[in-house]
Scaffold this active site. Structure first.
Site, PDB file in Angstrom:
ATOM      1  CE  LYS A  70      40.241  75.087  47.880  1.00  0.00           C
ATOM      2  NZ  LYS A  70      39.126  74.178  48.204  1.00  0.00           N
ATOM      3  CG  ASP A 107      35.186  74.174  47.782  1.00  0.00           C
ATOM      4  OD1 ASP A 107      35.174  73.735  46.614  1.00  0.00           O
ATOM      5  OD2 ASP A 107      36.239  74.438  48.393  1.00  0.00           O
TER       6      ASP A 107
HETATM    7  P1  NAP Z   1      42.839  70.316  55.765  1.00  0.00           P
HETATM    8  O1  NAP Z   1      42.489  71.757  55.833  1.00  0.00           O
HETATM    9  O2  NAP Z   1      44.253  69.892  55.766  1.00  0.00           O
HETATM   10  O3  NAP Z   1      42.093  69.591  57.004  1.00  0.00           O
HETATM   11  C1  NAP Z   1      42.340  68.239  57.308  1.00  0.00           C
HETATM   12  C2  NAP Z   1      41.411  67.758  58.398  1.00  0.00           C
HETATM   13  O4  NAP Z   1      41.634  66.357  58.582  1.00  0.00           O
HETATM   14  C3  NAP Z   1      41.660  68.430  59.751  1.00  0.00           C
HETATM   15  O5  NAP Z   1      40.429  68.576  60.427  1.00  0.00           O
HETATM   16  C4  NAP Z   1      42.550  67.399  60.460  1.00  0.00           C
HETATM   17  O6  NAP Z   1      42.503  67.460  61.863  1.00  0.00           O
HETATM   18  C5  NAP Z   1      41.904  66.114  59.981  1.00  0.00           C
HETATM   19  N1  NAP Z   1      42.802  64.978  60.143  1.00  0.00           N
HETATM   20  C6  NAP Z   1      43.989  64.767  59.530  1.00  0.00           C
HETATM   21  N2  NAP Z   1      44.534  63.611  59.965  1.00  0.00           N
HETATM   22  C7  NAP Z   1      43.676  63.097  60.878  1.00  0.00           C
HETATM   23  C8  NAP Z   1      43.667  61.917  61.693  1.00  0.00           C
HETATM   24  N3  NAP Z   1      44.681  61.047  61.648  1.00  0.00           N
HETATM   25  N4  NAP Z   1      42.617  61.704  62.499  1.00  0.00           N
HETATM   26  C9  NAP Z   1      41.605  62.587  62.556  1.00  0.00           C
HETATM   27  N5  NAP Z   1      41.538  63.718  61.833  1.00  0.00           N
HETATM   28  C10 NAP Z   1      42.568  63.963  60.990  1.00  0.00           C
HETATM   29  O7  NAP Z   1      42.201  69.633  54.485  1.00  0.00           O
HETATM   30  P2  NAP Z   1      40.891  70.093  53.665  1.00  0.00           P
HETATM   31  O8  NAP Z   1      41.293  70.980  52.569  1.00  0.00           O
HETATM   32  O9  NAP Z   1      39.870  70.544  54.656  1.00  0.00           O
HETATM   33  O10 NAP Z   1      40.454  68.704  52.991  1.00  0.00           O
HETATM   34  C11 NAP Z   1      39.921  67.663  53.796  1.00  0.00           C
HETATM   35  C12 NAP Z   1      39.382  66.546  52.929  1.00  0.00           C
HETATM   36  O11 NAP Z   1      38.306  67.027  52.122  1.00  0.00           O
HETATM   37  C13 NAP Z   1      40.400  65.950  51.939  1.00  0.00           C
HETATM   38  O12 NAP Z   1      40.187  64.567  51.900  1.00  0.00           O
HETATM   39  C14 NAP Z   1      40.036  66.590  50.618  1.00  0.00           C
HETATM   40  O13 NAP Z   1      40.366  65.777  49.518  1.00  0.00           O
HETATM   41  C15 NAP Z   1      38.525  66.681  50.774  1.00  0.00           C
HETATM   42  N6  NAP Z   1      37.956  67.728  49.919  1.00  0.00           N
HETATM   43  C16 NAP Z   1      37.102  67.330  48.933  1.00  0.00           C
HETATM   44  C17 NAP Z   1      36.532  68.266  48.098  1.00  0.00           C
HETATM   45  C18 NAP Z   1      35.583  67.823  47.030  1.00  0.00           C
HETATM   46  O14 NAP Z   1      35.303  68.595  46.111  1.00  0.00           O
HETATM   47  N7  NAP Z   1      35.042  66.631  47.144  1.00  0.00           N
HETATM   48  C19 NAP Z   1      36.822  69.638  48.279  1.00  0.00           C
HETATM   49  C20 NAP Z   1      37.695  70.013  49.314  1.00  0.00           C
HETATM   50  C21 NAP Z   1      38.251  69.034  50.120  1.00  0.00           C
HETATM   51  P3  NAP Z   1      43.584  68.342  62.675  1.00  0.00           P
HETATM   52  O15 NAP Z   1      43.049  69.735  62.655  1.00  0.00           O
HETATM   53  O16 NAP Z   1      43.613  67.727  64.017  1.00  0.00           O
HETATM   54  O17 NAP Z   1      44.898  68.214  61.955  1.00  0.00           O
END
Ligand code: NAP
Length: 279
Positions: A70, A107
């Site tokens: 992205k 998004d």
């Molecule tokens: P990302 O960029 O990898 O970010 C992951 C986030 O989760 C970071 O803030 C990370 O914190 C945190 N995290 C990971 N493990 C953790 C733990 N054990 N305890 C606390 N925090 C933790 O992922 P993303 O693309 O933002 O996606 C995040 C979520 O949103 C996913 O579940 C994805 O499926 C969902 N999502 C949904 C949609 C939809 O259309 N519904 C769209 C986009 C994303 P750190 O920075 O400390 O690693």
């Protein structure tokens, strides 16, 4: 765009097999009787430039862009929607008539629409919001909240520096809260949003206590597998309105479909059922 033309679109990611976008777009192609297809485009990061620049020659109307592309994909666009520029990431590419590439990010708008679908009276300016997480999805949510007039966005992340970087970029209404203080930071908010991966299938539940969350607050979880996360279940037990991530996924697809296929598609129970059958 002529309906007689065969229209190609897809989703570019690495990996991409898990993406539910083909289910959504193929459902709409069939529903509206269009001539076209929507395919998986598995592209490793080192081939991203070649793949994106090849879209016009391959006759693509455009594609979605998903993890991990992205941010990098944005740099390859000829033109950007202003919201995508502020989110510093794109999730949709449109190939324009002249072959140039236009990047959008739907998004945030998709997420706002999912809240309004659940509660038509929802307003972003109703009070402070607490956003858990500071990854790619959080950025879209914080920008959307600011655009909806949120007076204050409390942002907390396991890795504090990432939240601080985001706050610095997005302005003084974004206040960083230490991860250890996330439960107390719920006091006085009108919205709690989980943008972390916690609560996803295969991940532990999000570690939060909702005791300080005001009774009227809305709870939003971006996770959609499972549909009902532990956070959503706990919120509902406490009497909160709670919205899962499926509506965001569906609503972000609508403007992309419109840009490629020329039809603004509807979200129907049949589409939700088709998606739920894949979980
Ligand atoms: P990302 O960029 O990898 O970010 C992951 C986030 O989760 C970071 O803030 C990370 O914190 C945190 N995290 C990971 N493990 C953790 C733990 N054990 N305890 C606390 N925090 C933790 O992922 P993303 O693309 O933002 O996606 C995040 C979520 O949103 C996913 O579940 C994805 O499926 C969902 N999502 C949904 C949609 C939809 O259309 N519904 C769209 C986009 C994303 P750190 O920075 O400390 O690693």
């Amino acid at each position: 765009m002529s309906e007689s033309r065969f229209i190609r679109a897809g989703v570019m990611g690495w990996p991409v097999a898990h993406s539910r976008s083909p289910v959504i777009h193929k459902h709409w192609i069939a529903q509206y009787g269009l001539q076209g297809t929507y395919v998986q485009l598995p592209v490793p990061p080192e081939r991203l430039g070649d793949a994106i620049r090849g879209l016009p020659a391959l006759g693509f109307a455009g594609c979605n862009v998903t993890v991990p592309h992205k941010v990098q994909a944005l740099r390859l666009m000829d033109d950007l929607h202003p919201v995508a520029r502020r989110m510093a990431a794109i999730n949709t590419i449109v190939v324009r008539e002249d072959g140039s590439l236009y990047g959008m990010n739907n998004d945030g708008a998709g997420w706002v629409q999912s809240l309004r679908d659940a509660d038509p009276a929802w307003r972003g300016d109703a009070g402070p919001a607490l956003v858990l997480g500071a990854g790619g999805a959080a950025r879209a949510i914080v920008v959307a909240l600011l655009d909806e007039g949120a007076p204050e966005v409390r942002l907390t992340n396991r890795t504090r520096e990432k939240a601080e970087a985001l706050a610095q970029e997005l302005g003084t209404q974004v206040k960083v809260v230490d991860w250890k203080d996330r439960n107390q930071a719920m006091a006085g908010v009108s919205l709690l949003v989980n943008t972390t991966t916690q609560g996803m299938q295969g991940h532990p539940a999000l570690d939060v206590v909702l005791d300080d969350l005001p009774a009227g607050a809305l709870v939003s979880d971006l996770v959609y597998i499972p549909l009902e996360t532990p956070l959503l279940a706990t919120a509902r037990q406490r009497g909160h309105r709670a919205v899962g991530g499926l509506g965001m996924l569906i609503n972000q697809a609508r403007p992309a479909f419109h840009a490629w296929f020329g039809v603004m598609p509807e979200v129907t129970p049949a589409l939700r059922a088709a998606l739920q059958a894949t979980f």
